[in-house]
Design an enzyme around this catalytic site. Structure first.
Site, PDB file in Angstrom:
ATOM      1  N   LYS A  19     147.827  -4.344  77.315  1.00  0.00           N
ATOM      2  CA  LYS A  19     146.413  -4.048  77.487  1.00  0.00           C
ATOM      3  C   LYS A  19     145.616  -5.034  76.630  1.00  0.00           C
ATOM      4  O   LYS A  19     146.095  -5.376  75.563  1.00  0.00           O
ATOM      5  CB  LYS A  19     146.103  -2.606  77.038  1.00  0.00           C
ATOM      6  CG  LYS A  19     146.882  -1.534  77.805  1.00  0.00           C
ATOM      7  CD  LYS A  19     146.735  -0.167  77.121  1.00  0.00           C
ATOM      8  CE  LYS A  19     147.738   0.839  77.698  1.00  0.00           C
ATOM      9  NZ  LYS A  19     147.740   2.127  77.001  1.00  0.00           N
TER      10      LYS A  19
ATOM     11  N   SER B 127     151.814   3.430  78.629  1.00  0.00           N
ATOM     12  CA  SER B 127     151.603   3.234  77.193  1.00  0.00           C
ATOM     13  C   SER B 127     152.155   1.887  76.751  1.00  0.00           C
ATOM     14  O   SER B 127     153.103   1.376  77.330  1.00  0.00           O
ATOM     15  CB  SER B 127     152.325   4.348  76.422  1.00  0.00           C
ATOM     16  OG  SER B 127     152.435   4.014  75.058  1.00  0.00           O
ATOM     17  N   ALA B 128     151.557   1.353  75.687  1.00  0.00           N
ATOM     18  CA  ALA B 128     152.069   0.113  75.126  1.00  0.00           C
ATOM     19  C   ALA B 128     153.274   0.373  74.234  1.00  0.00           C
ATOM     20  O   ALA B 128     153.988  -0.546  73.836  1.00  0.00           O
ATOM     21  CB  ALA B 128     150.963  -0.563  74.315  1.00  0.00           C
TER      22      ALA B 128
ATOM     23  N   GLU C 289     142.691   7.452  78.991  1.00  0.00           N
ATOM     24  CA  GLU C 289     142.890   6.489  77.899  1.00  0.00           C
ATOM     25  C   GLU C 289     141.994   6.773  76.697  1.00  0.00           C
ATOM     26  O   GLU C 289     140.880   7.271  76.882  1.00  0.00           O
ATOM     27  CB  GLU C 289     142.503   5.092  78.412  1.00  0.00           C
ATOM     28  CG  GLU C 289     143.644   4.135  78.609  1.00  0.00           C
ATOM     29  CD  GLU C 289     144.360   3.731  77.333  1.00  0.00           C
ATOM     30  OE1 GLU C 289     143.854   4.024  76.234  1.00  0.00           O
ATOM     31  OE2 GLU C 289     145.443   3.119  77.437  1.00  0.00           O
ATOM     32  N   ASP C 290     142.445   6.409  75.513  1.00  0.00           N
ATOM     33  CA  ASP C 290     141.579   6.533  74.339  1.00  0.00           C
ATOM     34  C   ASP C 290     141.195   5.176  73.759  1.00  0.00           C
ATOM     35  O   ASP C 290     140.446   5.114  72.790  1.00  0.00           O
ATOM     36  CB  ASP C 290     142.254   7.359  73.235  1.00  0.00           C
ATOM     37  CG  ASP C 290     143.393   6.601  72.588  1.00  0.00           C
ATOM     38  OD1 ASP C 290     144.147   5.931  73.324  1.00  0.00           O
ATOM     39  OD2 ASP C 290     143.531   6.659  71.348  1.00  0.00           O
TER      40      ASP C 290
ATOM     41  N   LYS D  13     144.339   0.318  68.733  1.00  0.00           N
ATOM     42  CA  LYS D  13     144.588   1.331  69.769  1.00  0.00           C
ATOM     43  C   LYS D  13     144.930   0.672  71.102  1.00  0.00           C
ATOM     44  O   LYS D  13     144.177  -0.163  71.603  1.00  0.00           O
ATOM     45  CB  LYS D  13     143.348   2.207  69.963  1.00  0.00           C
ATOM     46  CG  LYS D  13     143.242   3.314  68.948  1.00  0.00           C
ATOM     47  CD  LYS D  13     142.123   4.284  69.306  1.00  0.00           C
ATOM     48  CE  LYS D  13     141.984   5.311  68.179  1.00  0.00           C
ATOM     49  NZ  LYS D  13     140.731   6.064  68.306  1.00  0.00           N
TER      50      LYS D  13
ATOM     51  N   THR E 138     149.090  10.407  67.425  1.00  0.00           N
ATOM     52  CA  THR E 138     149.888   9.439  66.661  1.00  0.00           C
ATOM     53  C   THR E 138     149.083   8.208  66.272  1.00  0.00           C
ATOM     54  O   THR E 138     149.567   7.389  65.487  1.00  0.00           O
ATOM     55  CB  THR E 138     151.091   8.953  67.494  1.00  0.00           C
ATOM     56  OG1 THR E 138     150.628   8.719  68.804  1.00  0.00           O
ATOM     57  CG2 THR E 138     152.205   9.967  67.490  1.00  0.00           C
TER      58      THR E 138
ATOM     59  N   ASP F 104     147.838   7.615  79.004  1.00  0.00           N
ATOM     60  CA  ASP F 104     148.235   6.896  77.804  1.00  0.00           C
ATOM     61  C   ASP F 104     148.908   7.934  76.894  1.00  0.00           C
ATOM     62  O   ASP F 104     148.749   9.144  77.099  1.00  0.00           O
ATOM     63  CB  ASP F 104     146.975   6.294  77.165  1.00  0.00           C
ATOM     64  CG  ASP F 104     147.261   5.695  75.812  1.00  0.00           C
ATOM     65  OD1 ASP F 104     148.280   4.983  75.688  1.00  0.00           O
ATOM     66  OD2 ASP F 104     146.487   5.947  74.872  1.00  0.00           O
ATOM     67  N   LEU F 105     149.647   7.470  75.910  1.00  0.00           N
ATOM     68  CA  LEU F 105     150.342   8.421  75.032  1.00  0.00           C
ATOM     69  C   LEU F 105     149.563   8.655  73.731  1.00  0.00           C
ATOM     70  O   LEU F 105     148.988   9.714  73.506  1.00  0.00           O
ATOM     71  CB  LEU F 105     151.747   7.900  74.718  1.00  0.00           C
ATOM     72  CG  LEU F 105     152.524   8.656  73.637  1.00  0.00           C
ATOM     73  CD1 LEU F 105     152.852  10.071  74.095  1.00  0.00           C
ATOM     74  CD2 LEU F 105     153.814   7.913  73.273  1.00  0.00           C
ATOM     75  N   ASP F 106     149.557   7.609  72.883  1.00  0.00           N
ATOM     76  CA  ASP F 106     148.990   7.759  71.545  1.00  0.00           C
ATOM     77  C   ASP F 106     147.496   8.024  71.618  1.00  0.00           C
ATOM     78  O   ASP F 106     146.746   7.223  72.163  1.00  0.00           O
ATOM     79  CB  ASP F 106     149.227   6.483  70.726  1.00  0.00           C
ATOM     80  CG  ASP F 106     150.713   6.191  70.569  1.00  0.00           C
ATOM     81  OD1 ASP F 106     151.396   6.987  69.915  1.00  0.00           O
ATOM     82  OD2 ASP F 106     151.184   5.175  71.138  1.00  0.00           O
TER      83      ASP F 106
HETATM   84  C1  G6P Z   1     150.025   2.382  71.501  1.00  0.00           C
HETATM   85  C2  G6P Z   1     149.192   2.490  70.259  1.00  0.00           C
HETATM   86  C3  G6P Z   1     149.123   1.174  69.534  1.00  0.00           C
HETATM   87  C4  G6P Z   1     150.500   0.632  69.297  1.00  0.00           C
HETATM   88  C5  G6P Z   1     151.203   0.462  70.616  1.00  0.00           C
HETATM   89  C6  G6P Z   1     152.611  -0.044  70.459  1.00  0.00           C
HETATM   90  O1  G6P Z   1     149.310   1.753  72.504  1.00  0.00           O
HETATM   91  O2  G6P Z   1     147.882   2.922  70.576  1.00  0.00           O
HETATM   92  O3  G6P Z   1     148.437   1.337  68.333  1.00  0.00           O
HETATM   93  O4  G6P Z   1     150.444  -0.594  68.609  1.00  0.00           O
HETATM   94  O5  G6P Z   1     151.227   1.709  71.295  1.00  0.00           O
HETATM   95  O6  G6P Z   1     153.356   0.986  69.894  1.00  0.00           O
HETATM   96  P1  G6P Z   1     154.831   0.881  69.335  1.00  0.00           P
HETATM   97  O7  G6P Z   1     155.161   2.320  69.159  1.00  0.00           O
HETATM   98  O8  G6P Z   1     155.629   0.206  70.386  1.00  0.00           O
HETATM   99  O9  G6P Z   1     154.740   0.112  68.102  1.00  0.00           O
HETATM  100 MG    MG Z   2     146.175   5.308  72.985  1.00  0.00          MG
END
Ligand code: G6P
Ligand code: MG
Length: 976
Positions: free
Chosen positions: A144, A113-114, A168-169, A44, A16, A8-10
């Site tokens: 997710k 990542s989302a 993942e977090d 998240k 972030t 996952d990224l964030d």
């Molecule tokens: C990640 C974050 C979420 C965020 C989603 C979409 O999964 O944890 O908090 O809403 O990405 O991110 P974006 O950058 O596309 O708004």
């Molecule tokens: Mg995350």
């Protein structure tokens, strides 16, 4: 093999998530609304639009779709300005080291990542070039907690989910990973990530090696039972292996959303009733029954105790445009069932085409809650693939359930209350004879559709909550359902209890319940898992076997035990036999002492019934029932097994001593165990008679082999009774030293004289061992003179009692149970004599033979027996898994693997380890309690053995390894 790690990224690579949280909070506050307190945690992993709805809560309804899109864009601008300064310095600690390590190990690195901002952020962090694939917010359809993102990521690098680890977090991300069949690592807040396979605080804790090891342990093909397709002829056995349970409830894996006929089956531990059985009619008895039954006693109507089948509380009907979803119509394009042994989650996923061409993807997830065992959660996930339109759901409780006694259907209960209002319906039923009451409540919620109308449908034998919702093509609709079930065993007014609990339970979804159940089960698996480095099928079968014990045994009720079928079927009417003590209980004695103690207490509480049985037949002491529901004898009065299968008393004593030896629970031993050992010994004293050879013998009692029940002087009985007398003598000696008042109290309570107590050892030594010069034990007096025949598993022996054909391990059982009393030569001689004579017509036979063969180093034989025993249910080895799980075989699988292959044996306070690993296994690791210490035994394919006394241990551990004795303090390890 581990092929890819999906990150996952964030919150995993860079911090972030605080920017996301801050941007949402600002947006909502600027609009003049109050954001939810836990906003940061809840968004998240959640896509931008879904996060917006979380941030706005009920206020979302005030805005049109276009306005919502604008608001999301506005948040994104704020977010981008907050992230503008991101540079390689913001990369979390350990990322580069981990990525470099993965790269050199040849493991692919994937982003899952989302976020739709993922690529620019990876660029700013300077790590974009590491990635073999990027599954970001543009790459897949469903966000997710749907598994889509990770499945897409895995596909991009040509990997199967079972070959990947996800890091993942977000709780939603872990759920997505687990649903997709990935191994999941959580990082962040432990409270919301406790269902991950591993939790870390920082990526610095991870390395390519650690992830590879973790993956080897948890890869889903070693934890998940999977079956494809619908197979009408095998449905009943499939429904057995997909049973779920939690120690209180057992629910067969019937297909509730798929009306394939009556396949329901659910039971509650300890909830029994009595049922009328037709006249047994001895005139129609075949040869077996003539042998087992006493025709003169078999007249008149019989009333028998049996487990109460519960109403179908998961009944469901779905309609598309008014047309019933019925998989017997149209085309089932794909159909997969899964049982995840880590969470206890059962999933059915189907893609179905209706007769008029509508394509529906339907997933049903079902979980018997492990944290509050009265609850069952169900989630239906619906996706319209090529249409849009209304779907109707009827979720209710159907009381048209029958109990099939002798193929004569009987209604097991009467309905005493029915009630429905709003989203919930409730039913109460009462057993017809004994009046035990069960109350059930079911509540339905269409997720994310607050406008849904619910109404109650009343039908003659069922009650439903009806709801309607729109299915839009390409969108997922989730329908949640929770059931609460209680009985008059659990509370005075079950219906009131259901009414009180249901609203509370309905605050949870299946997803949340699953997190808690997985965490609880994880605790159990920590000690109960048996890790096999070898074929995935062996590993899965092993875990399935252990899981069957964990899900059937109660964690908090010592008034119930484990029936021959657990809570997975009605065969044997839910009764408990000797298999519980000798085959099932060891799994728990060695790995879950608290649960084993409940089973031991069940027998202790059964002492009054055992005494009553002894009195009924003119004996003394405690004669344990051949079959029992709640502790008392429940065997039909005309079955000779009632009067002749007496070995159960020694078996109960043996299992209880085994529990004490493993757990070191001397408090139990003094307060309860010693009394049971002495009272069963007294029973044997009263049974013994002097034979012509001057030795003691037990008349008219047979060992486990049901083909020779009516006999004098059974070797099994003799050796086990002698063992029982010696165990009682040790108990008396222990009490004399540690609690003399207790000894006096016990002796006077059970009516054993001091002289009798003092004579136990001497009497044991004078019991006829029935041993021939070559060491072979005569199964019972006269056995060697019976007609010799080779045992053919397919043959029917109408006069089996006149032959040397044995139904199941009998003398061979002794070679396992009392191994210390027989040298290798004797064990081999008995195995070689009895094995060719054994028909294995009982599922209790194969595992015992596998175990003894393994100890003798007969690898091929051991392998063949173990293959059958391990496949008893998963491969329906005996063509009767339809009737429920073979609990005894399951339990013996554990014993045979740990004691046969693993070669462990705890005797005289020492853990002996002498492994015999099969050639196709590279390793075997398991834990076992021994004298109150918790040991971990690890055997590798090259013959190295290491034994640890784990740091959590509360006692020192003495081991015998390669002939040498060592004492290990907690935290110490020895290898050889
Ligand atoms: C990640 C974050 C979420 C965020 C989603 C979409 O999964 O944890 O908090 O809403 O990405 O991110 P974006 O950058 O596309 O708004
Ligand atoms: Mg995350």
């Amino acid at each position: 093999m581990l092929k890819a790690v999906i990150f996952d990224l964030d919150g995993i690579l860079v911090d972030t998530s605080i920017f996301h949280g801050r941007a949402w909070r600002k947006l909502v506050e600027d609009l003049g609304h109050q954001p939810p307190a836990d906003l940061e945690e809840r968004v998240k992993g959640i896509s931008r639009m879904a996060s917006l709805k979380i941030a706005l809560g009920d206020n979302a309804r005030r805005y049109t779709d276009t306005e919502l899109a604008d608001l999301a864009e506005k948040k994104n601008q704020v977010y981008l300005s907050l992230t503008r300064t991101i540079s390689p310095a913001d990369l979390y600690d350990g990322v580069r080291e981990l990525f470099d390590g993965l790269r050199s190990a040849g493991i692919k690195i994937v982003l899952g990542s989302a976020s739709k901002n993922a690529k620019p952020i990876l660029d700013s962090l300077g790590i974009a070039s590491y990635f073999d694939a990027i599954a970001d917010g543009f790459a897949y359809t469903h966000g997710k907690p749907h598994a889509d993102v990770f499945v897409t990521g895995a596909r991009m690098v040509g990997a199967d989910p079972a070959e990947c680890v996800v890091v993942e977090d977000a709780a939603a991300g872990i759920t997505a990973a687990l649903d997709g069949g990935f191994v999941a690592v959580g990082m962040g807040s432990h409270a919301s990530l406790k269902h991950a396979h591993l939790f870390v605080k920082s990526l610095r804790e991870l390395s390519a090696q650690r992830l590879t090891d973790l993956h080897a342990r948890f890869r889903s093909d070693r934890w998940t039972v999977v079956r494809e397709g619908i197979h009408p002829s095998r449905e009943a056995s499939l429904q057995t292996i997909f049973s779920i349970g939690n120690g209180l409830l057992g629910i067969r894996g019937h297909l509730s959303a798929l009306p394939l006929g009556k396949s329901w089956g659910a039971y509650m531990a300890g909830v029994f009733d009595r049922i009328r059985r037709p006249d047994p009619n001895p005139d129609a008895w075949g040869p077996f029954m003539q042998y087992w039954g006493d025709a003169s006693l078999a007249r008149g109507e019989q009333i028998e105790v049996c487990i109460l089948p519960l109403p179908n509380f998961l009944d469901v009907r779905l309609f598309l445009n008014g047309q019933r979803v019925d998989f017997t119509q149209g085309v089932v394009k794909s159909f997969t069932r899964r049982l995840d042994l880590r969470s206890g989650l059962f999933t059915v996923e189907a893609l179905w085409q209706s007769p008029d061409g509508k394509e529906l993807r339907l997933v049903e997830r079902r979980l018997a809650d492990w944290t509050d065992t009265r609850r069952v959660f169900v989630q239906y996930e619906l996706e319209a693939m090529n249409f849009s339109g209304p779907v109707e759901i009827d979720a209710g409780i159907d009381t048209a359930v029958v109990f099939n006694m002798d193929n004569i259907p009987q209604t097991p209960f009467e309905v005493t209350a029915r009630y429905g209002a709003g989203q919930a319906c409730m039913v109460e039923v009462r057993g017809k004879s004994d009046g035990m009451t069960v109350a059930l409540g079911s509540r339905l919620t269409v997720h994310d559709r607050p406008e849904t109308d619910y109404n109650i449908l009343v039908e003659p034998e069922a009650l439903y909550v009806h709801a309607q919702a729109d299915l839009r093509q390409g969108q997922l609709l989730y329908v949640e359902r929770v059931v609460v079930a209680t009985s008059s065993r659990g509370c005075a007014d079950p219906l009131a209890c259901v009414r009180a609990c249901l609203p509370e339970a309905a605050k949870l979804t299946l997803g949340q319940a699953r997190i808690d159940s997985t965490a609880l089960l994880h605790q159990l698996w920590t000690n109960s898992d048996v890790l096999i480095e070898g074929p995935a099928s062996d590993q899965l079968a092993m875990r399935f076997s252990v899981f069957n014990m964990l899900m059937a045994a109660s964690r908090d009720d010592d008034g119930v035990s484990l029936g021959a079928k657990g809570l997975t079927g009605e065969l044997y009417r839910g009764m408990v036999f000797w298999d519980t003590d000798l085959f099932m209980m060891p799994v728990l004695s060695f790995t879950q002492p608290a649960m084993a103690r409940n089973l031991a207490m069940f027998r202790v509480k059964g002492l009054p019934g055992a005494r009553a049985k002894a009195r009924r037949f003119g004996w003394r002491g405690a004669c344990f029932p051949w079959e029992t529901a709640a502790g008392d004898e429940n065997t039909e009065k005309w079955l000779r097994l009632l009067t002749h299968q007496l070995h159960v008393s020694a078996d109960v004593a043996y299992a209880l001593q085994q529990y004490v030896d493993a757990s070191g629970d001397m408090d139990f031993y003094v307060r309860h165990g010693a009394e049971l050992l002495l009272d069963t010994a007294l029973f044997w004293l009263s049974k013994l008679e002097k034979g012509e050879n001057g030795k003691w013998f037990v008349p008219q009692a047979g060992g486990p082999d049901e083909y020779h029940v009516v006999c004098d002087a059974s070797a099994y009985i003799h050796h086990m009774a002698a063992w029982n007398l010696r165990a009682a003598a040790r108990a008396a000696a222990y009490l004399r030293e540690h609690s003399p008042e207790q000894l006096s109290a016990v002796l006077s309570r059970i009516g054993m004289t001091r002289e009798e107590a003092a004579s136990l050892e001497a009497t044991a030594a004078e019991i006829d061992p029935l041993r021939r010069d070559d060491g072979v034990l005569e199964q019972c007096r006269g056995f060697f003179a019976l007609r010799e025949e080779a045992a053919d598993p397919k043959k029917f022996y109408p006069d089996m009692q006149c032959t040397q054909v044995v139904k199941q391990a009998d003398v061979v059982m002794l070679m396992y149970l009392l191994a210390d009393q027989f040298d290798d030569r004797t064990v081999r001689a008995n195995f070689e004599f009895y094995e060719p004579r054994t028909q294995h017509a009982s599922s209790l036979s194969h595992g015992v033979h596998g175990l003894v063969a393994a100890r003798l180093g007969l690898h091929e034989k051991a392998g063949n027996y173990m293959r059958r025993s391990m496949g008893m249910d998963l491969h329906d080895e005996m063509d009767n898994a339809a009737w429920g799980i073979h609990m005894a075989a399951s339990g013996m699988n554990y014993v045979a693997v740990t004691q046969g292959y693993g070669g462990t044996r705890f005797t005289d306070g020492k853990l002996h380890v002498n492994p015999h690993l099969p050639a196709h296994w590279q390793g075997l690791t398991f834990r076992t309690f021994a004298g109150g210490a918790l040991a971990e035994v690890s055997v590798s394919g090259n013959g190295t053995v290491s034994v640890s006394n784990l740091p959590v241990s509360k006692a020192k551990l003495t081991i015998v390894l390669a002939g040498k004795e060592f004492t290990l303090q907690p935290g110490e390890t020895r290898s050889a």
